[in-house]
Design a protein around this motif. Structure first.
Motif, mmCIF file in Angstrom:
data_model
loop_
_atom_site.group_PDB
_atom_site.id
_atom_site.type_symbol
_atom_site.label_atom_id
_atom_site.label_comp_id
_atom_site.label_asym_id
_atom_site.label_seq_id
_atom_site.Cartn_x
_atom_site.Cartn_y
_atom_site.Cartn_z
ATOM 1 N N LEU A 20 -9.081 5.316 -4.359
ATOM 2 C CA LEU A 20 -8.787 3.923 -4.097
ATOM 3 C C LEU A 20 -10.147 3.097 -4.290
ATOM 4 N N HIS A 39 0.959 -1.246 0.047
ATOM 5 C CA HIS A 39 0.010 0.066 -0.103
ATOM 6 C C HIS A 39 0.790 1.343 0.008
ATOM 7 N N ILE A 90 -3.739 8.861 -1.090
ATOM 8 C CA ILE A 90 -5.190 8.623 -1.436
ATOM 9 C C ILE A 90 -6.031 9.839 -1.040
ATOM 10 N N TRP A 148 1.094 3.755 -2.023
ATOM 11 C CA TRP A 148 0.411 4.290 -3.466
ATOM 12 C C TRP A 148 1.571 5.162 -3.984
ATOM 13 N N PRO A 203 -5.770 2.760 -7.854
ATOM 14 C CA PRO A 203 -5.363 1.796 -6.948
ATOM 15 C C PRO A 203 -6.575 0.810 -6.504
ATOM 16 N N GLU A 208 -0.079 6.452 4.062
ATOM 17 C CA GLU A 208 0.617 7.211 2.831
ATOM 18 C C GLU A 208 0.180 8.884 2.942
ATOM 19 N N ASP A 221 -3.929 -4.454 -5.141
ATOM 20 C CA ASP A 221 -2.876 -3.657 -4.414
ATOM 21 C C ASP A 221 -2.724 -4.210 -2.919
#
Length: 229
Positions: free
Chosen positions: A172, A5, A11, A7, A190, A227, A211
Motif C-alpha cells: 500500500l 479497501h 497488504i 484489496w 493499492p 483484509e 482506493d
C-alpha cells in the motif's frame, strides 16, 4: 475513512510519502521560503498560507511565495538558495504526524515492512529521517534522485518494493499529493490518501482515484487489517 479497501490480496507492506504524509515538514520548508522573502525585503508568510504547497517542495513554495516558476529566469538561482536555506533548518520543527508513531509500531509488531518513497532529494531525505530516528527502522528509503525518474513515474515505488522484498500488488502506498496516487496506480499498487496531509493542488481529493481516503494515520492500520487473514 472513505473508499474501498477490499484489496485484491492482503497488504504485506506499506510505503509512505515523506512530506505531508509521514512527517509534518511544512514548518521547516516554510522557514526556508521565508528566508528568501526576507532577503528580498518582503514580510514572512504565515505557515497556514504555505502549508498546502509544502508537498510540491521548492517549486510549489517559490511559486506561492515569490510568484516565480520553473522556466522563469530567476527560478533556478532561487531554487538553489531555497535548498541551501532548507538544509540549515530541515530538522528544527519537523515531526511525525499525530498517530504516525503508533502506526509504525503496529506495522513493525505485525512484521509488515514499511518504507519511504519521496521526491525530496537524497541529501535532505536522510537527515530528516535521521532526525526523526527512523532511518534504521525503514525497510527502504527512496528519494527523488535515487532512481532515473521521480513520482509520478512508477519506478521509485517499484524500486522500493524490490528492496523491501514485497510485490507491488501487496504493498500500500500512502501519499498526500495527486502525483503520489498516480505513481501508485502506474506501479499497480493499492493507494491511500493521507487525509491529514497537505493535500495541495487544484484537483479535488475524491477525484484522485485512490482506493481509500484516511483522515488519520491509524485508519491505515484499520484498512490493512481488514483484509488480513
Amino acid at each position: 475513512m472513505s473508499g474501498r479497501h477490499a484489496w485484491a490480496q492482503p497488504i504485506r507492506a506499506v510505503l509512505f510519502d515523506l512530506d505531508g504524509t509521514l512527517a509534518d515538514t511544512a514548518g521547516d520548508l516554510g522557514a526556508a521560503l521565508n528566508t528568501l522573502r526576507v532577503a528580498r525585503g518582503l514580510e514572512p508568510l504565515p505557515l497556514a498560507t504555505l502549508r498546502p504547497h509544502a508537498s510540491a517542495g521548492a517549486r510549489g513554495l517559490i511559486g506561492v511565495g515569490l510568484d516565480i516558476h520553473p522556466g522563469d529566469d530567476e527560478f533556478e538561482p532561487l531554487r538553489q538558495a531555497f535548498l541551501d536555506a532548507y538544509m540549515a533548518c530541515l530538522a528544527d520543527s519537523t515531526c511525525l504526524f499525530d498517530g504516525m508513531a503508533e502506526l509504525l509500531l503496529r506495522l513493525e509488531a505485525a512484521n509488515m515492512p514499511w518504507g519511504v518513497v519521496t521526491n525530496k532529494p537524497h541529501r535532505f531525505t536522510l537527515p530528516v529521517m535521521a532526525g526523526l530516528q527512523l532511518q534504521a527502522r525503514a525497510a527502504t528509503i527512496i528519494s527523488g534522485d535515487s532512481t532515473a525518474h521521480a513520482k509520478p513515474h512508477p519506478l521509485p515505488l517499484l524500486t522500493a518494493c524490490e528492496q523491501a522484498g514485497i510485490a507491488a500488488s501487496a504493498t500500500l502506498y500512502v501519499g498526500d499529493d495527486l502525483r503520489d496516487i498516480q505513481a501508485a496506480q502506474a506501479a499497480g499498487m493499492p493507494s491511500a490518501v493521507a487525509g491529514w496531509g497537505y493535500l495541495g493542488g487544484d484537483t479535488p481529493v475524491p477525484d484522485w482515484g485512490a482506493d481509500i481516503i484516511c483522515p488519520h494515520p491509524m485508519d491505515i492500520w484499520s484498512a490493512v487489517q481488514a483484509e488480513r487473514p
